[in-house]
Design a protein around this motif. Structure first.
Motif, PDB file in Angstrom:
ATOM      1  N   LYS A 232       0.554  23.284   9.049  1.00  9.29           N
ATOM      2  CA  LYS A 232       0.168  24.402   9.944  1.00  9.29           C
ATOM      3  C   LYS A 232      -0.680  23.929  11.103  1.00  9.29           C
ATOM      4  N   GLY A 233      -0.212  22.883  11.751  1.00 11.14           N
ATOM      5  CA  GLY A 233      -0.874  22.407  12.954  1.00 11.14           C
ATOM      6  C   GLY A 233      -2.008  21.431  12.721  1.00 11.14           C
ATOM      7  N   GLN A 234      -2.404  21.215  11.457  1.00 12.86           N
ATOM      8  CA  GLN A 234      -3.506  20.288  11.197  1.00 12.86           C
ATOM      9  C   GLN A 234      -3.100  18.827  11.389  1.00 12.86           C
ATOM     10  N   MET A 235      -1.815  18.508  11.169  1.00 13.57           N
ATOM     11  CA  MET A 235      -1.360  17.129  11.277  1.00 13.57           C
ATOM     12  C   MET A 235      -1.135  16.784  12.752  1.00 13.57           C
ATOM     13  N   THR A 236      -2.185  16.329  13.388  1.00 16.48           N
ATOM     14  CA  THR A 236      -2.106  15.926  14.787  1.00 16.48           C
ATOM     15  C   THR A 236      -1.552  14.507  14.880  1.00 16.48           C
ATOM     16  N   PRO A 237      -1.083  14.096  16.051  1.00 18.77           N
ATOM     17  CA  PRO A 237      -0.631  12.705  16.215  1.00 18.77           C
ATOM     18  C   PRO A 237      -1.707  11.691  15.837  1.00 18.77           C
ATOM     19  N   ALA A 238      -2.964  12.024  16.109  1.00 20.28           N
ATOM     20  CA  ALA A 238      -4.050  11.100  15.785  1.00 20.28           C
ATOM     21  C   ALA A 238      -4.200  10.939  14.273  1.00 20.28           C
ATOM     22  N   LEU A 239      -4.100  12.046  13.530  1.00 20.55           N
ATOM     23  CA  LEU A 239      -4.225  11.968  12.072  1.00 20.55           C
ATOM     24  C   LEU A 239      -3.024  11.252  11.459  1.00 20.55           C
ATOM     25  N   LEU A 240      -1.837  11.505  12.003  1.00 21.41           N
ATOM     26  CA  LEU A 240      -0.648  10.819  11.515  1.00 21.41           C
ATOM     27  C   LEU A 240      -0.773   9.313  11.750  1.00 21.41           C
ATOM     28  N   ALA A 241      -1.338   8.935  12.905  1.00 18.86           N
ATOM     29  CA  ALA A 241      -1.542   7.509  13.203  1.00 18.86           C
ATOM     30  C   ALA A 241      -2.532   6.893  12.217  1.00 18.86           C
ATOM     31  N   ARG A 242      -3.558   7.639  11.826  1.00 24.92           N
ATOM     32  CA  ARG A 242      -4.529   7.134  10.844  1.00 24.92           C
ATOM     33  C   ARG A 242      -3.880   6.929   9.484  1.00 24.92           C
ATOM     34  N   ALA A 243      -3.070   7.898   9.065  1.00 27.15           N
ATOM     35  CA  ALA A 243      -2.380   7.775   7.778  1.00 27.15           C
ATOM     36  C   ALA A 243      -1.399   6.602   7.799  1.00 27.15           C
ATOM     37  N   THR A 244      -0.751   6.401   8.937  1.00 28.82           N
ATOM     38  CA  THR A 244       0.181   5.284   9.074  1.00 28.82           C
ATOM     39  C   THR A 244      -0.560   3.955   9.030  1.00 28.82           C
ATOM     40  N   LYS A 245      -1.675   3.879   9.737  1.00 29.98           N
ATOM     41  CA  LYS A 245      -2.462   2.650   9.759  1.00 29.98           C
ATOM     42  C   LYS A 245      -2.997   2.306   8.372  1.00 29.98           C
TER      43      LYS A 245
ATOM     44  N   GLY B 293      -1.448   2.706   5.750  1.00 28.26           N
ATOM     45  CA  GLY B 293      -0.335   2.247   4.931  1.00 28.26           C
ATOM     46  C   GLY B 293       0.229   3.308   4.015  1.00 28.26           C
ATOM     47  N   LEU B 294      -0.123   4.574   4.250  1.00 28.80           N
ATOM     48  CA  LEU B 294       0.329   5.656   3.371  1.00 28.80           C
ATOM     49  C   LEU B 294       1.626   6.285   3.853  1.00 28.80           C
ATOM     50  N   MET B 295       1.873   6.167   5.148  1.00 29.64           N
ATOM     51  CA  MET B 295       3.090   6.696   5.751  1.00 29.64           C
ATOM     52  C   MET B 295       3.637   5.657   6.713  1.00 29.64           C
ATOM     53  N   ARG B 296       4.881   5.880   7.129  1.00 32.51           N
ATOM     54  CA  ARG B 296       5.485   4.972   8.099  1.00 32.51           C
ATOM     55  C   ARG B 296       6.325   5.802   9.058  1.00 32.51           C
ATOM     56  N   GLU B 297       6.022   5.700  10.350  1.00 28.75           N
ATOM     57  CA  GLU B 297       6.807   6.408  11.364  1.00 28.75           C
ATOM     58  C   GLU B 297       8.079   5.615  11.642  1.00 28.75           C
ATOM     59  N   LEU B 298       9.218   6.275  11.548  1.00 25.51           N
ATOM     60  CA  LEU B 298      10.499   5.626  11.752  1.00 25.51           C
ATOM     61  C   LEU B 298      10.941   5.749  13.209  1.00 25.51           C
ATOM     62  N   PRO B 299      11.823   4.855  13.657  1.00 22.84           N
ATOM     63  CA  PRO B 299      12.265   4.883  15.056  1.00 22.84           C
ATOM     64  C   PRO B 299      12.896   6.204  15.481  1.00 22.84           C
ATOM     65  N   ASP B 300      13.507   6.924  14.531  1.00 22.10           N
ATOM     66  CA  ASP B 300      14.165   8.186  14.890  1.00 22.10           C
ATOM     67  C   ASP B 300      13.205   9.369  14.921  1.00 22.10           C
ATOM     68  N   GLY B 301      11.907   9.097  14.742  1.00 25.79           N
ATOM     69  CA  GLY B 301      10.913  10.165  14.808  1.00 25.79           C
ATOM     70  C   GLY B 301      10.558  10.777  13.478  1.00 25.79           C
ATOM     71  N   GLN B 302      11.303  10.444  12.431  1.00 22.55           N
ATOM     72  CA  GLN B 302      10.976  10.956  11.106  1.00 22.55           C
ATOM     73  C   GLN B 302       9.829  10.137  10.492  1.00 22.55           C
ATOM     74  N   VAL B 303       9.291  10.637   9.396  1.00 24.68           N
ATOM     75  CA  VAL B 303       8.162   9.988   8.734  1.00 24.68           C
ATOM     76  C   VAL B 303       8.557   9.632   7.308  1.00 24.68           C
ATOM     77  N   GLN B 304       8.281   8.411   6.914  1.00 25.86           N
ATOM     78  CA  GLN B 304       8.569   7.965   5.555  1.00 25.86           C
ATOM     79  C   GLN B 304       7.289   8.045   4.731  1.00 25.86           C
ATOM     80  N   MET B 305       7.319   8.893   3.711  1.00 26.76           N
ATOM     81  CA  MET B 305       6.197   9.012   2.791  1.00 26.76           C
ATOM     82  C   MET B 305       6.341   7.908   1.747  1.00 26.76           C
ATOM     83  N   LEU B 306       5.469   6.919   1.788  1.00 29.65           N
ATOM     84  CA  LEU B 306       5.613   5.772   0.897  1.00 29.65           C
ATOM     85  C   LEU B 306       5.266   6.130  -0.544  1.00 29.65           C
ATOM     86  N   SER B 307       4.450   7.164  -0.728  1.00 28.09           N
ATOM     87  CA  SER B 307       4.139   7.647  -2.072  1.00 28.09           C
ATOM     88  C   SER B 307       4.210   9.167  -2.066  1.00 28.09           C
ATOM     89  N   PRO B 308       5.335   9.726  -2.463  1.00 25.04           N
ATOM     90  CA  PRO B 308       5.429  11.187  -2.528  1.00 25.04           C
ATOM     91  C   PRO B 308       4.352  11.809  -3.419  1.00 25.04           C
TER      92      PRO B 308
END
Length: 239
Positions: free
Chosen positions: A118-131, A133-148
């Protein structure tokens, strides 16, 4: 498994060796300086490389692709007979990406994540989660959840009223701490494997396979104890 196959070579220049093996001239020189690759035979001022250089360089490339560091490769070359080098690459390849990871990653559209939070997941927060190692942004714009399962924990924490930024902060701290623990465990295992005069590839595979339940079990066993101790400390300070 034998060492990666490379066509026979004889009197190759460094440029020709780079073309033949797919390793850059810069890296060939770096590996030589690091002692991983023997110096070339000199013909006047021209350095010439042969099949032995190409075979060793192909193995270095394989080990590097499997995540081995320069120091680890040096120790392998120094302690393991050439006859087992290929076996070690095979072990590393078979274990890579599948030994400790117990969950299958899930790919989720970025829009679905935004809607869920609901709008809480900003690009900055997604970048933090990716950094972290919990998520991975894919080239097609989707997000890979490494641990569901970890994603589910985050949702449940949010349902308790914690803002997403605080949830990600908690996961960042956990990931940072566990990464330190993991590095120590793996370094200790590597030191044990390289302690002898030779490396037994079969023993290496067995040790790594058994290390999986032991490592994850240790974290699962220790965390509740430490969590209770920290809670008790917090309560005493608040009294």
């Amino acid at each position: 498994m034998n060492a990666p196959a490379v066509a026979d070579t004889d009197d190759l220049s460094i440029e020709a060796l780079a073309t033949r093996t797919g390793v850059t001239v810069r890296n060939i020189r770096a590996y030589t300086t690091a002692g991983l690759l023997p110096p070339p035979r000199l013909r006047g001022r021209l350095g010439l490389y042969d099949d032995d250089h190409a075979q060793r360089l192909a193995l270095i490339r394989e080990l590097r692709e499997q995540g081995f560091g320069i120091e680890a490769i040096r120790r392998i070359f120094g302690r393991a007979p050439a006859s087992v080098w290929g076996d070690l690459v095979a072990v590393a390849r078979s274990m890579s990406g599948s030994l400790f990871a117990s969950e299958t990653p899930v790919v989720v559209p970025a829009k679905a994540i935004a809607a869920k939070w609901k709008g809480q997941m900003t690009p900055a927060l997604l970048a933090r989660a990716t950094k972290a190692g919990l998520m991975r942004e894919l080239p097609d714009g989707q997000v890979q959840m490494l641990s569901p399962a970890l994603g589910q924990v985050a949702e449940e924490l949010a349902a308790l009223g914690l803002p997403l930024e605080q949830v990600i902060g908690m996961q960042e701290t956990m990931a940072r701490t566990l990464r330190t623990v993991a590095r120590h465990w793996l370094r200790t295992l590597a030191d044990s494997l390289l302690a002898g005069d030779a490396i037994d590839a079969e023993r290496t595979a067995q040790l790594l396979e058994k290390a999986r339940p032991l490592a994850t079990g240790a974290v699962q066993a220790a965390f509740p104890v430490i969590l209770q101790q920290e809670l008790d400390t917090l309560l005493r300070k608040a009294a």
